[in-house]
Design a protein around this motif. Structure first.
Motif, PDB file in Angstrom:
ATOM      1  N   ASN A 189       0.810  -1.215   0.000  1.00  0.00           N
ATOM      2  CA  ASN A 189       0.000   0.000   0.000  1.00  0.00           C
ATOM      3  C   ASN A 189       0.846   1.268   0.000  1.00  0.00           C
ATOM      4  OD1 ASN A 189      -2.822   0.877   0.065  1.00  0.00           O
ATOM      5  ND2 ASN A 189      -2.305   1.764   2.055  1.00  0.00           N
ATOM      6  N   GLY A 190       1.947   1.252   0.756  1.00  0.00           N
ATOM      7  CA  GLY A 190       2.835   2.402   0.761  1.00  0.00           C
ATOM      8  C   GLY A 190       2.356   3.583   1.564  1.00  0.00           C
ATOM      9  N   GLY A 191       1.450   3.370   2.501  1.00  0.00           N
ATOM     10  CA  GLY A 191       0.924   4.471   3.306  1.00  0.00           C
ATOM     11  C   GLY A 191       1.516   4.571   4.693  1.00  0.00           C
ATOM     12  N   GLY A 192       2.605   3.857   4.957  1.00  0.00           N
ATOM     13  CA  GLY A 192       3.211   3.870   6.280  1.00  0.00           C
ATOM     14  C   GLY A 192       2.841   2.641   7.074  1.00  0.00           C
ATOM     15  N   PRO A 193       3.446   2.483   8.259  1.00  0.00           N
ATOM     16  CA  PRO A 193       3.197   1.290   9.073  1.00  0.00           C
ATOM     17  C   PRO A 193       1.728   1.169   9.490  1.00  0.00           C
ATOM     18  CG  PRO A 193       5.123   2.495   9.865  1.00  0.00           C
ATOM     19  CD  PRO A 193       4.446   3.377   8.876  1.00  0.00           C
ATOM     20  N   ALA A 194       1.270  -0.073   9.564  1.00  0.00           N
ATOM     21  CA  ALA A 194      -0.088  -0.350  10.026  1.00  0.00           C
ATOM     22  C   ALA A 194      -0.081  -0.510  11.542  1.00  0.00           C
ATOM     23  CB  ALA A 194      -0.620  -1.621   9.372  1.00  0.00           C
ATOM     24  N   LEU A 195      -1.075   0.066  12.196  1.00  0.00           N
ATOM     25  CA  LEU A 195      -1.284  -0.154  13.617  1.00  0.00           C
ATOM     26  C   LEU A 195      -2.298  -1.282  13.766  1.00  0.00           C
ATOM     27  CD1 LEU A 195      -1.445   3.493  15.010  1.00  0.00           C
ATOM     28  CD2 LEU A 195       0.503   1.922  14.973  1.00  0.00           C
ATOM     29  N   LEU A 196      -1.887  -2.332  14.473  1.00  0.00           N
ATOM     30  CA  LEU A 196      -2.701  -3.535  14.574  1.00  0.00           C
ATOM     31  C   LEU A 196      -3.075  -3.816  16.025  1.00  0.00           C
ATOM     32  CD1 LEU A 196      -0.494  -5.896  12.329  1.00  0.00           C
ATOM     33  CD2 LEU A 196      -2.252  -4.279  11.569  1.00  0.00           C
ATOM     34  N   GLU A 197      -4.192  -4.464  16.195  1.00  0.00           N
ATOM     35  CA  GLU A 197      -4.586  -5.025  17.481  1.00  0.00           C
ATOM     36  C   GLU A 197      -4.939  -6.483  17.246  1.00  0.00           C
ATOM     37  OE1 GLU A 197      -7.598  -2.612  19.287  1.00  0.00           O
ATOM     38  OE2 GLU A 197      -6.252  -0.898  19.562  1.00  0.00           O
TER      39      GLU A 197
END
Length: 342
Positions: free
Chosen positions: A172-180
């Motif tokens: 995606n190239g939108g930066g790191p994903a924040l996951l839970e």
């Protein structure tokens, strides 16, 4: 954050009820969590490196625990050196995941408090670099590269969700994903549509410039249809998450040019390129329409070495024959069902 004082404050001193804490009380109130770091590596076909270990049945991304006082990126580099015998620096984060303390399958005697796990980008490894892997005498018993859709069958469910979310974030190239627990807190279009949840259909063959020879059977033509910003249109099945190019002349276009053809199973699959002048309202609700860079399209499909050659042709044609800009990697955008005009 509560206000801190060196001494406990009583109600008579005007401190209120429950708003003041000593540093000791505040420190004791904070949640204690483990910290880990893993690395996501793919091969040139977009498959993910997994390792087998001698202490559990399912497979893992390379990585492990962050030692006391150690930075997560340093832990990632150390684990890659210890587990695979590979030197490297892993600075680009793909995801940060919160893993809850009640995660199933963890022995109670471990007293697992929960974990913050960092996923770093290990890049795409060539066959030569893969051949250079050297496994230790114990713990790591083997490696292999897995199709993204196969991760749930090979890994713990939370590990599989995390790895797939991190791969989508990389593409995606939108930066790191924040996951839970492996699930994005802010899902992207790739997450919402479940892209890569089913096996990509292999479409390798060979790439050829120029027209199709007269004696070669021709199958359906596919089109690289470009928005003014240089991104291309792709269709995503809402039922399966499969990604493919639209058929030729599927939308209003201008300046269509032949690119060449993919030769697969003794037949030619021609490709054309054209500028989009508009996208009408969606005709088939079974498919979502996304705009992606040519490289993102290749990473979402299983095109083999021919895919790299085709995308190189696409870049050249878009710049020189269609006079389109080279788009930077940005998050894939879903086209509204109502369509769009340029």
């Amino acid at each position: 954050m509560p206000q801190l004082t060196d001494e406990a404050v009583t109600d008579d001193a005007g401190g209120g009820s429950g708003t003041w804490m000593t540093p000791q009380e505040y420190g004791a109130s904070r949640a204690a969590l483990w910290t880990g770091a893993v690395v996501l590596v793919t091969d040139t076909d977009g498959r993910i490196l997994l390792q087998s270990v001698d202490y559990r049945a399912d497979r893992l991304l390379p990585g492990g625990a962050v030692d006391a006082g150690e930075a997560p990126s340093a832990a990632a580099a150390r684990e890659m050196r210890e587990e695979l015998g590979v030197e490297g620096s892993y600075q680009r984060g793909l995801a940060v995941d919160w893993i809850p303390a009640d995660t199933p399958g963890i022995p109670p005697e471990m007293r697992f408090p929960g974990e913050i796990l960092h996923v770093y980008d290990g890049g795409t490894w060539t066959p030569d670099r893969i051949e250079a892997i050297r496994l230790p005498a114990q713990e790591i018993t083997g490696i292999h590269f897995a199709e993204p859709a196969d991760l749930p069958a090979l890994m713990d469910p939370g590990d599989a969700r995390r790895a797939l979310s991190a791969l989508r974030a990389r593409i995606n190239g939108g930066g790191p994903a924040l996951l839970e627990d492996g699930r994005p807190t802010t899902p992207t279009a790739l997450d919402r549509l479940g892209v890569l949840r089913t096996r990509r259909a292999p479409h390798h063959g060979t790439w050829h410039h120029g027209p199709v020879p007269a004696q070669v059977p021709v199958r359906a033509t596919s089109a690289w249809l470009f928005a003014p910003d240089g991104r291309a249109l792709v269709l995503v099945s809402r039922a399966t998450g499969a990604v493919h190019l639209p058929p030729g002349a599927a939308s209003p276009v201008a300046g269509a040019v032949p690119l060449g053809y993919r030769y697969v199973d003794r037949a030619a699959h021609p490709r054309i390129a054209a500028r989009l002048t508009a996208l009408p309202p969606v005709a088939d609700p079974a498919y979502a329409r996304l705009l992606a860079t040519p490289d993102q399209v290749r990473e979402l499909t299983d095109w083999g070495p021919a895919g790299h050659a085709e995308v190189a042709t696409v870049h050249a044609a878009a710049r020189t024959r269609l006079t389109l800009p080279t788009p930077p990697r940005t998050p894939l955008t879903e086209v509204p069902e109502s369509g769009v005009q340029w």
